[in-house]
Design an enzyme around this catalytic site. Structure first.
Site, PDB file in Angstrom:
ATOM      1  N   GLN A 192      26.999  30.354  38.382  1.00 22.61           N
ATOM      2  CA  GLN A 192      28.128  30.141  39.305  1.00 22.61           C
ATOM      3  C   GLN A 192      28.024  28.768  39.960  1.00 22.61           C
ATOM      4  OE1 GLN A 192      30.667  32.193  39.595  1.00 22.61           O
ATOM      5  NE2 GLN A 192      31.756  30.988  41.140  1.00 22.61           N
ATOM      6  N   ALA A 233      34.564  30.960  43.254  1.00 20.44           N
ATOM      7  CA  ALA A 233      33.731  31.335  44.404  1.00 20.44           C
ATOM      8  C   ALA A 233      32.575  30.369  44.603  1.00 20.44           C
ATOM      9  CB  ALA A 233      33.187  32.743  44.204  1.00 20.44           C
ATOM     10  N   SER A 257      30.350  35.134  44.707  1.00 25.20           N
ATOM     11  CA  SER A 257      31.132  35.608  43.563  1.00 25.20           C
ATOM     12  C   SER A 257      30.874  37.078  43.271  1.00 25.20           C
ATOM     13  CB  SER A 257      30.786  34.794  42.306  1.00 25.20           C
ATOM     14  OG  SER A 257      31.416  35.362  41.169  1.00 25.20           O
ATOM     15  N   HIS A 269      31.301  38.349  40.522  1.00 26.02           N
ATOM     16  CA  HIS A 269      30.693  38.427  39.193  1.00 26.02           C
ATOM     17  C   HIS A 269      29.167  38.522  39.297  1.00 26.02           C
ATOM     18  CE1 HIS A 269      34.229  37.878  36.576  1.00 26.02           C
ATOM     19  NE2 HIS A 269      34.721  37.154  37.573  1.00 26.02           N
ATOM     20  N   GLU A 299      44.932  37.558  40.673  1.00 22.34           N
ATOM     21  CA  GLU A 299      44.175  37.545  39.420  1.00 22.34           C
ATOM     22  C   GLU A 299      44.299  38.914  38.757  1.00 22.34           C
ATOM     23  OE1 GLU A 299      40.152  36.221  39.661  1.00 22.34           O
ATOM     24  OE2 GLU A 299      40.657  34.292  40.563  1.00 22.34           O
ATOM     25  N   TRP A 309      43.625  39.847  36.006  1.00 19.38           N
ATOM     26  CA  TRP A 309      42.577  40.100  34.997  1.00 19.38           C
ATOM     27  C   TRP A 309      41.231  40.456  35.608  1.00 19.38           C
ATOM     28  CZ3 TRP A 309      44.677  35.286  36.191  1.00 19.38           C
ATOM     29  CH2 TRP A 309      43.835  34.407  36.889  1.00 19.38           C
ATOM     30  N   HIS A 310      41.067  40.191  36.883  1.00 16.01           N
ATOM     31  CA  HIS A 310      39.756  40.406  37.509  1.00 16.01           C
ATOM     32  C   HIS A 310      39.701  41.811  38.102  1.00 16.01           C
ATOM     33  CE1 HIS A 310      36.135  38.987  39.954  1.00 16.01           C
ATOM     34  NE2 HIS A 310      36.493  40.095  40.588  1.00 16.01           N
TER      35      HIS A 310
HETATM   36 ZN   LIG Z   1      36.777  37.133  37.768  1.00 15.30          ZN
END
Ligand SMILES: [Zn+2]
Length: 322
Positions: free
Chosen positions: A205, A226, A231, A233, A289, A291-292
């Site tokens: 990241q 982020a 993040s 993720h 978003e 897709w997230h």
């Molecule tokens: Zn994402």
């Protein structure tokens, strides 16, 4: 008419009159009739008043302690109808229960720390107290502990838009299982999903963010990427998803595709939420978003989806610093 008959009639008359006087003089005629009438009915009516007064006494003890006790217990039940505001305040009390990895609001970030920090600055950065919780909240305000890495990362058995077994293919075990079930569910509906990017280490990241900053400047980069440690993720609970053709992977053109529509409609059934919904940038700090997606467990995901809110709103932890 013989004399005897007259005497008998007179005798009867006297008795009758005497009886009548006795009956109507002692109590007043009107009173006796009313009392009699009311007494007759009264005996029937008095029972009901008694019985009706009894229930009126009984319900009060039932009503006062029990229901109120139940009501005050109810918010402790995770996920049920409990108010989002109850979630953060319950958290610290149940801090020992997060080991169960249950998607309980009791095991999450710590919006309460924001309140107890005493700084009075809602924008102050906070470190997630329970980074391993399935319901941890990580955003621009709440960050993961330095160098945090989940211990149970696995490779979910779903297609990705790349074939290598690399870091960004990994997710935490529980989320990976849910992802597999979700992809299978989508497939049944004729929707073919593919993973784009899941787990991302703090190091990765950092590299990514620095590249974005070099390209677009920090202010703009922060709107879509982020800061390291912030993040989702990095939790191993989030993944960017696209259609299996990989078109519009992690791009705004993914919005409105049948894959995006399917996710919006069904992700919660598998415990995922669209983490950065449209029109919520002021709350999440991120643009839309589609897709997230982020795993939080079915109970919370369904509640968040049904209410059309964000994780921040669920925890009553807004506003989020920009
Ligand atoms: Zn994402």
């Amino acid at each position: 008419m013989s004399r005897t008959v007259k005497i008998v009639i007179l005798f009867i008359a006297v008795i009758a009159v005497g009886w009548g006087i006795g009956k109507y003089t002692s109590p007043s005629p009107s009173a006796s009739i009313e009392e009699g009438a009311s007494a007759g009915a009264g005996s029937d009516l008095q029972a009901p008043p008694k019985s009706s007064s009894e229930p009126s006494v009984e319900p009060s003890p039932e009503l006062s302690p029990e229901p109120s006790a139940v009501a005050s217990d109810a918010p402790e039940a995770p996920g049920t109808g409990s108010e989002p505001t109850a979630a953060p305040s319950d958290k610290p009390d149940n801090s020992g229960s997060q080991a169960s990895a249950e998607p309980s609001p009791a095991a999450t970030a710590k919006p309460t720390d924001a309140g107890s920090s005493g700084s009075g600055d809602p924008a102050a950065e906070q470190t997630a107290a329970e980074p391993d919780s399935m319901t941890v909240m990580v955003n621009k305000q709440y960050q993961l502990p330095d160098g945090y890495k989940p211990a149970d990362l696995v490779y979910p058995d779903v297609p990705f838009i790349f074939s290598e077994k690399i870091e960004k293919r990994m997710m935490r075990k529980t989320a990976a299982g849910a992802l597999e079930r979700m992809f299978a569910g989508a497939k049944k509906d004729g929707v073919y999903l593919a993973g784009v990017s899941a787990y991302r280490s703090e190091k990765t990241q950092t590299t990514l963010f620095n590249n974005y900053v070099a390209r677009d400047g920090e202010e703009k980069a922060r709107t879509y990427s982020a800061v390291p440690g912030h993040s989702e993720h990095q939790t191993g609970l989030a993944i960017d998803v696209s259609g299996s053709d990989g078109k519009c992977a992690a791009e705004s053109c993914f919005g409105g595709t049948k894959e995006a529509d399917w996710l919006a409609a069904h992700a919660a059934e598998y415990g995922f939420i669209i983490r950065y919904p449209e029109g919520k940038q002021g709350i999440t700090g991120y643009m839309y978003e589609p897709w997230h997606i982020r795993y939080v467990g079915q109970e919370i995901a369904k509640e968040i989806a049904a209410k059309g809110i964000t994780l921040e709103e669920y925890y009553d932890a807004v506003p989020v610093s920009k």
